[in-house]
Write a protein that holds these residues in place. Structure first.
Motif, short mmCIF file in Angstrom:
data_model
loop_
_atom_site.label_atom_id
_atom_site.label_comp_id
_atom_site.label_asym_id
_atom_site.label_seq_id
_atom_site.Cartn_x
_atom_site.Cartn_y
_atom_site.Cartn_z
N SER A 10 0.80 -1.22 0.00
CA SER A 10 0.00 0.00 0.00
C SER A 10 0.84 1.28 0.00
CB SER A 10 -0.92 0.01 1.23
OG SER A 10 -0.15 0.00 2.40
N MET A 66 0.22 3.73 -2.88
CA MET A 66 -1.17 4.14 -3.07
C MET A 66 -1.37 5.60 -2.67
SD MET A 66 -3.12 0.77 -1.60
CE MET A 66 -4.75 1.41 -1.78
N SER A 109 -2.67 8.81 -0.82
CA SER A 109 -3.09 8.93 0.58
C SER A 109 -4.59 9.23 0.68
CB SER A 109 -2.28 10.00 1.29
OG SER A 109 -2.28 11.18 0.54
N TRP A 115 -8.60 0.75 2.87
CA TRP A 115 -7.48 -0.16 2.71
C TRP A 115 -6.55 -0.04 3.90
CZ3 TRP A 115 -6.97 -3.74 -1.06
CH2 TRP A 115 -7.81 -3.62 -2.15
N ARG A 130 -0.07 4.65 3.40
CA ARG A 130 -0.13 5.10 2.01
C ARG A 130 0.62 6.41 1.90
NH1 ARG A 130 -6.44 4.56 1.05
NH2 ARG A 130 -6.39 5.80 2.93
N CYS A 148 1.13 4.83 -7.86
CA CYS A 148 0.21 3.69 -7.89
C CYS A 148 0.20 3.07 -9.29
CB CYS A 148 -1.18 4.15 -7.49
SG CYS A 148 -2.35 2.81 -7.23
#
Length: 132
Positions: free
Chosen positions: A82, A85, A87, A99, A103, A110
């Motif tokens: 993660s 990914m 935020s 999730w 992040r 990503c």
């Protein structure tokens, strides 16, 4: 009158909420461990190939070398889980889940992670098919 188990009214349920797998820390930690272990193992395979007498002169070693490189790309991207990914993800509010994991990224990190997972795993499976 007693309410049956699992009965819900106005979003208040009598049964305990079952957490989805992607909401748990397990979903963020397991790929970090397995992806890191896979990348280390592929690095060891490359080391053994390059230290051997034949090195890359055999076709088998070339295929294994390429498969290990592709696996390193995919495994490292998978191990990041993660971290790349964004935020803030507006879809989380729409779908009602969050999730797990830290992040730190944005949309581009990503996308890069998705590319390396797809490219690395796709190439690795193709190299594996060449061995058959």
């Amino acid at each position: 009158m007693d309410k049956p188990y699992g009965w819900c009214a106005d979003k208040i349920c009598l049964s305990p909420k079952v957490r989805d797998p992607w909401e748990t820390d397990f979903a963020a930690l397991v790929p970090r461990f397995t992806g890191g272990l896979s990348a280390i193992s592929s690095t060891l395979i490359i080391y053994v190939i390059l230290r051997s007498e034949t090195r890359l002169s055999s076709i088998y070693h070339r295929i294994m070398f390429g498969m290990s490189l592709a696996d390193i790309c995919g495994s490292i991207a998978m191990a990041l889980t993660s971290l790349p990914m964004p935020s803030y993800m507006p879809k989380e509010e729409i779908f009602g889940y969050k999730w797990a994991g830290t992040r730190l990224g944005n949309e581009y990190t990503c996308d890069a992670q998705g590319f390396f997972v797809s490219f690395g795993m796709g190439c690795m499976f193709n190299y594996n098919a060449m061995l058959c």
